[in-house]
Design a protein around this motif. Structure first.
Motif, short mmCIF file in Angstrom:
data_model
loop_
_atom_site.label_atom_id
_atom_site.label_comp_id
_atom_site.label_asym_id
_atom_site.label_seq_id
_atom_site.Cartn_x
_atom_site.Cartn_y
_atom_site.Cartn_z
N VAL A 132 19.98 -5.39 85.99
CA VAL A 132 18.80 -4.52 85.88
C VAL A 132 19.06 -3.35 84.93
N GLY A 133 20.08 -3.52 84.06
CA GLY A 133 20.31 -2.54 83.02
C GLY A 133 21.07 -1.30 83.45
N ARG A 134 21.86 -1.38 84.52
CA ARG A 134 22.57 -0.20 85.01
C ARG A 134 24.08 -0.42 84.90
N LEU A 135 24.52 -0.70 83.68
CA LEU A 135 25.93 -0.99 83.43
C LEU A 135 26.82 0.19 83.76
N ASP A 136 26.37 1.40 83.47
CA ASP A 136 27.19 2.58 83.75
C ASP A 136 27.53 2.70 85.23
N GLU A 137 26.59 2.32 86.09
CA GLU A 137 26.85 2.36 87.54
C GLU A 137 27.70 1.17 87.98
N ALA A 138 27.61 0.07 87.24
CA ALA A 138 28.35 -1.14 87.62
C ALA A 138 29.84 -1.04 87.30
N LEU A 139 30.18 -0.38 86.20
CA LEU A 139 31.58 -0.38 85.75
C LEU A 139 32.56 0.19 86.78
N PRO A 140 32.28 1.31 87.44
CA PRO A 140 33.24 1.82 88.43
C PRO A 140 33.46 0.87 89.60
N ILE A 141 32.49 0.02 89.87
CA ILE A 141 32.64 -0.98 90.93
C ILE A 141 33.40 -2.19 90.41
N LEU A 142 33.07 -2.60 89.19
CA LEU A 142 33.58 -3.85 88.63
C LEU A 142 35.02 -3.77 88.15
N VAL A 143 35.37 -2.70 87.47
CA VAL A 143 36.69 -2.62 86.83
C VAL A 143 37.85 -2.77 87.83
N PRO A 144 37.85 -2.08 88.98
CA PRO A 144 38.96 -2.28 89.93
C PRO A 144 39.10 -3.72 90.41
N PHE A 169 31.77 -7.54 93.59
CA PHE A 169 31.55 -8.17 92.29
C PHE A 169 30.06 -8.44 92.06
N TRP A 170 29.41 -9.08 93.04
CA TRP A 170 28.00 -9.41 92.86
C TRP A 170 27.11 -8.18 92.91
N HIS A 171 27.55 -7.17 93.62
CA HIS A 171 26.86 -5.87 93.59
C HIS A 171 26.84 -5.36 92.14
N ALA A 172 28.00 -5.39 91.50
CA ALA A 172 28.09 -4.93 90.11
C ALA A 172 27.26 -5.80 89.18
N VAL A 173 27.32 -7.11 89.37
CA VAL A 173 26.54 -8.03 88.53
C VAL A 173 25.05 -7.73 88.68
N GLY A 174 24.62 -7.46 89.90
CA GLY A 174 23.22 -7.12 90.12
C GLY A 174 22.81 -5.87 89.37
N LEU A 175 23.68 -4.87 89.37
CA LEU A 175 23.38 -3.64 88.64
C LEU A 175 23.29 -3.91 87.13
N ILE A 176 24.21 -4.70 86.62
CA ILE A 176 24.16 -5.03 85.19
C ILE A 176 22.86 -5.76 84.86
#
Length: 358
Positions: A309-321, A300-307
């Motif tokens: 820094v503006g990398r939402l596209d990379e965060a979504l595959p981690i966050l959604v599951p 979760f926090w990995h995905a939040v970190g990506l968001i």
């Protein structure tokens, strides 16, 4: 000087333990390094040797130092509740103590005090033993930052009991099923590859494989600190983990060590992300998640970190599951913009909700 010592210890009378004051008085005396005949006994006062209640913390433990890695530590397992709160003592830049058998806990803090004052591990241990009428039921090991290692096994420790001092370590055990326990610990420590935590654990596991504590097992602990402190004191405690009561304490301690390492990678990833060092951040996050694959919060926090820094596209595959598995994480995500932990952009949450519907 003798008059000074008498005055010094007299002023300390009535304080607990008076031994604290007398130790420092003795430490200031040139006679401290003299022959035993010329050295005053370390007592609580005239005719009052140091004693303590008997606590049967029979166990096996290891203390060790790795100067190259700038680490020193202690690890223990026992059939006794919360063994780490009694046996394990370590202070960055000072030394390490393990105190066990019919234990006098004060060997821990007093030993560290003496080593902090410049005494070697051997000088500290001998001073405390001389003051202790119960020395023959004690088992104690100490090491200092210079790599001096020393151990004592009293003649009245419950068999099987003994210790072995090697280069940069000491293993000690009492109330063991077999007298082969501490030699097995020494072999494991000497032959195991890896960091200090891994080698300490290998020694404990070797003891258990050799029969271990005659009574069984209940708790375990490990503490590792820096030999040469760097920065704030709290950064110099490398690892401090305890298993207070468990049917398989070593297995649980190993699990905690792995989780500790995972969070260390996670913290390193967060630090790299703050510097916009994405390559390092992704490498550290991947290492963390490999060590703790079932830990939703890390991902979760990995995905939040990506968001962030503006990398939402990379965060979504981690966050959604994660959000699909437990809807409470979505509640948390929605709260983060209010406290500045997520960009205050409604479009981000809209995209997350849209991804959840797919």
């Amino acid at each position: 000087m003798q008059g000074f010592l008498a005055s010094f210890t007299g002023r300390c009378a009535g304080l607990w333990p008076g031994l604290w004051c007398l130790i420092w008085g003795m430490a200031l005396s040139p006679a401290w390094g003299a022959s035993p005949a010329g050295r005053a006994d370390l007592t609580l006062g005239p005719g009052r040797p140091r004693t303590s209640p008997l606590r049967p913390v029979s166990t096996y433990s290891i203390i060790a130092i790795d100067p190259e890695a700038n680490e020193m530590g202690v690890a223990v397992q026992s059939h006794w509740f919360s063994v780490g709160s009694v046996v394990t003592w370590a202070e960055p830049g000072v030394g390490v103590v393990a105190t066990q058998s019919l234990v006098d806990v004060s060997y821990g803090p007093l030993g560290l005090d003496l080593m902090r004052g410049g005494k070697t591990a051997s000088e500290a241990l001998q001073a405390l033993l001389r003051a202790d009428e119960g020395r023959e039921v004690r088992q104690v090991a100490m090491l200092d930052v210079r790599g001096n290692v020393v151990a004592h096994t009293g003649s009245r420790c419950i068999p099987e009991a003994g210790h072995q001092v090697g280069k940069n370590y000491s293993v000690q055990a009492n109330l063991m099923l077999k007298a082969t326990v501490w030699p097995a610990m020494a072999r494991a420590f000497e032959t195991t590859k890896g960091d200090l935590a891994e080698r300490l654990m290998a020694a404990l596991e070797a003891a258990e494989a050799e029969g271990g504590d005659l009574r069984g097992r209940q708790s375990a602990a490990i503490k590792i600190v820096r030999v040469r402190p760097e920065g704030p004191w709290w950064r110099n405690v490398v690892m401090e983990l305890r298993v207070e009561d468990h049917p398989a304490p070593l297995k649980e301690l190993r699990r905690l060590i792995q989780l500790h390492r995972a969070y260390a990678h996670m913290n390193a990833g967060d630090a790299a992300l703050e510097k916009n060092d994405m390559a390092t951040a992704m490498r550290e996050y991947a290492a963390a998640e490999a060590l703790a694959p079932d830990n939703l919060e890390m991902r979760f926090w990995h995905a939040v970190g990506l968001i962030g820094v503006g990398r939402l596209d990379e965060a979504l595959p981690i966050l959604v599951p994660i959000l699909r598995k437990d809807a409470r994480w979505m509640v948390l995500l929605e709260r983060l913009p209010k406290v500045g932990l997520l960009p205050s952009d409604p479009a981000i949450l809209e995209r997350v909700r849209a991804a959840l519907k797919k």
